[in-house]
Motif scaffolding. Structure first.
Motif, PDB file in Angstrom:
ATOM      1  N   THR A 140     -24.091 -91.253  29.812  1.00  0.00           N
ATOM      2  CA  THR A 140     -25.463 -91.343  29.442  1.00  0.00           C
ATOM      3  C   THR A 140     -25.629 -91.902  27.924  1.00  0.00           C
ATOM      4  O   THR A 140     -26.744 -92.322  27.592  1.00  0.00           O
ATOM      5  N   GLY A 141     -24.606 -91.890  27.215  1.00  0.00           N
ATOM      6  CA  GLY A 141     -24.479 -92.547  25.981  1.00  0.00           C
ATOM      7  C   GLY A 141     -23.048 -93.175  25.673  1.00  0.00           C
ATOM      8  O   GLY A 141     -21.885 -92.824  26.045  1.00  0.00           O
ATOM      9  N   ILE A 142     -23.367 -94.209  24.988  1.00  0.00           N
ATOM     10  CA  ILE A 142     -22.103 -94.956  24.307  1.00  0.00           C
ATOM     11  C   ILE A 142     -22.351 -95.216  22.903  1.00  0.00           C
ATOM     12  O   ILE A 142     -23.208 -96.174  22.665  1.00  0.00           O
ATOM     13  N   LEU A 153     -18.263 -91.631  23.948  1.00  0.00           N
ATOM     14  CA  LEU A 153     -18.861 -91.803  25.502  1.00  0.00           C
ATOM     15  C   LEU A 153     -19.260 -90.311  25.553  1.00  0.00           C
ATOM     16  O   LEU A 153     -18.743 -89.261  25.244  1.00  0.00           O
ATOM     17  N   SER A 154     -20.608 -90.268  25.991  1.00  0.00           N
ATOM     18  CA  SER A 154     -21.070 -88.644  26.152  1.00  0.00           C
ATOM     19  C   SER A 154     -21.986 -88.733  27.440  1.00  0.00           C
ATOM     20  O   SER A 154     -22.358 -89.739  27.936  1.00  0.00           O
ATOM     21  N   THR A 155     -22.325 -87.672  27.844  1.00  0.00           N
ATOM     22  CA  THR A 155     -22.843 -87.338  28.981  1.00  0.00           C
ATOM     23  C   THR A 155     -23.833 -85.975  29.008  1.00  0.00           C
ATOM     24  O   THR A 155     -23.435 -85.349  27.903  1.00  0.00           O
ATOM     25  N   LEU A 181     -20.725 -99.754  32.604  1.00  0.00           N
ATOM     26  CA  LEU A 181     -21.795-100.679  32.810  1.00  0.00           C
ATOM     27  C   LEU A 181     -22.721-100.308  31.943  1.00  0.00           C
ATOM     28  O   LEU A 181     -23.554 -99.175  32.242  1.00  0.00           O
ATOM     29  N   ALA A 182     -23.041-100.714  30.761  1.00  0.00           N
ATOM     30  CA  ALA A 182     -23.884-100.010  29.718  1.00  0.00           C
ATOM     31  C   ALA A 182     -25.247-100.732  29.698  1.00  0.00           C
ATOM     32  O   ALA A 182     -25.690-101.689  29.032  1.00  0.00           O
ATOM     33  N   SER A 183     -26.158-100.115  30.398  1.00  0.00           N
ATOM     34  CA  SER A 183     -27.567-100.541  30.318  1.00  0.00           C
ATOM     35  C   SER A 183     -28.193-100.119  29.144  1.00  0.00           C
ATOM     36  O   SER A 183     -27.708 -99.082  28.450  1.00  0.00           O
TER      37      SER A 183
END
Length: 251
Positions: free
Chosen positions: A172-174, A180-182, A204-206
């Motif tokens: 959910t976060g990069i 890297l986090s969620t 896959l970094a939207s």
């Protein structure tokens, strides 16, 4: 200055710079760091930012329910997912995390592709049911309903027996510095376990995930090798990742 005005300026600064530091804010507004920390704590409680040591980062928009996330920046997710699918080679063992972007990824896998997919996502497994040449191995455990994935000790134990070529990690976060986090502790644990069993980890970094953070850290940015982003992503957003040795692929 009213507290509400100061908070609004903090959010504006965060949007413009991508990060704020408590010390700098204290000096800029001529208030104590305790006051700034209280402002950040209250803004974090409203979901408007993510507190980190020494300051704050943008809060990820990708922490709402699975159904809500499914249509969040769907156009971007599809473009990125299509490019990600092109990185898969026949014969590989591919671990696919749960998530809305990876759900799009599997729609671009051709029916002629012969690979083995390992996943802890029932929806990913079902989405591959009509692919005759894709073997699907499911990792079981307790169903985390928010993300529709299996988590827990049993799931992590099963992951330990896998050696994969690629892991498509959902986050959910990069962020280049915050990593890297969620949004869930148990999810962070199984994502970390998956990444340790893959030769290459890809995110896959939207757009809503890029340079943002969530509460639970999966690991340092060095856990991943590659990130796939939109073609029009600004270079200044990507340069910190490239400086850390991450391969950036534009879709």
């Amino acid at each position: 200055m009213l507290t509400s005005q100061r908070k609004q300026l903090i959010l504006q600064k965060l949007a413009a710079e991508g990060q704020v530091l408590s010390k700098d804010l204290s000096e800029a507004f001529n208030v104590s760091e305790d006051t700034i920390r209280r402002d950040l704590r209250e803004l974090s409680a409203e979901g408007l930012l993510q507190r980190v040591h020494g300051g704050a980062l943008p809060a990820s928009a990708a922490t709402v329910t699975f159904a809500e996330r499914k249509n969040l920046r769907l156009d971007a997710k599809r473009v990125i997912a299509k490019r990600g699918a092109e990185l898969i080679e026949p014969g590989q063992v591919v671990m696919i995390d749960g998530g809305t972007t990876t759900a799009e990824l599997i729609t671009f896998l051709p029916h002629s592709l012969q690979i083995t997919v390992v996943t802890h996502s029932p929806s990913i497994a079902l989405g591959l049911a009509d692919h005759p040449l894709i073997d699907v191995i499911m990792i079981g455990g307790r169903l985390f309903k928010h993300s529709l994935v299996a988590v827990g000790a049993a799931a992590i134990e099963n992951v330990a027996n896998v050696r994969a070529d690629i892991f498509f990690m959902g986050v959910t976060g990069i962020h280049a510095d915050a990593g890297l986090s969620t949004g869930d502790y148990e999810e962070s644990c199984i994502k970390r376990a998956f990444s340790q069993k893959a030769a290459e980890t890809i995110v896959l970094a939207s757009p809503e995930k890029l340079n943002s953070a969530s509460a639970w850290v999966i690991g340092d940015i060095s856990l991943i090798n590659t990130m796939v982003v939109e073609e029009n992503t600004a270079e200044h957003l990507l340069s910190p990742f490239i400086a850390k040795g991450i391969t950036v692929i534009k879709a």
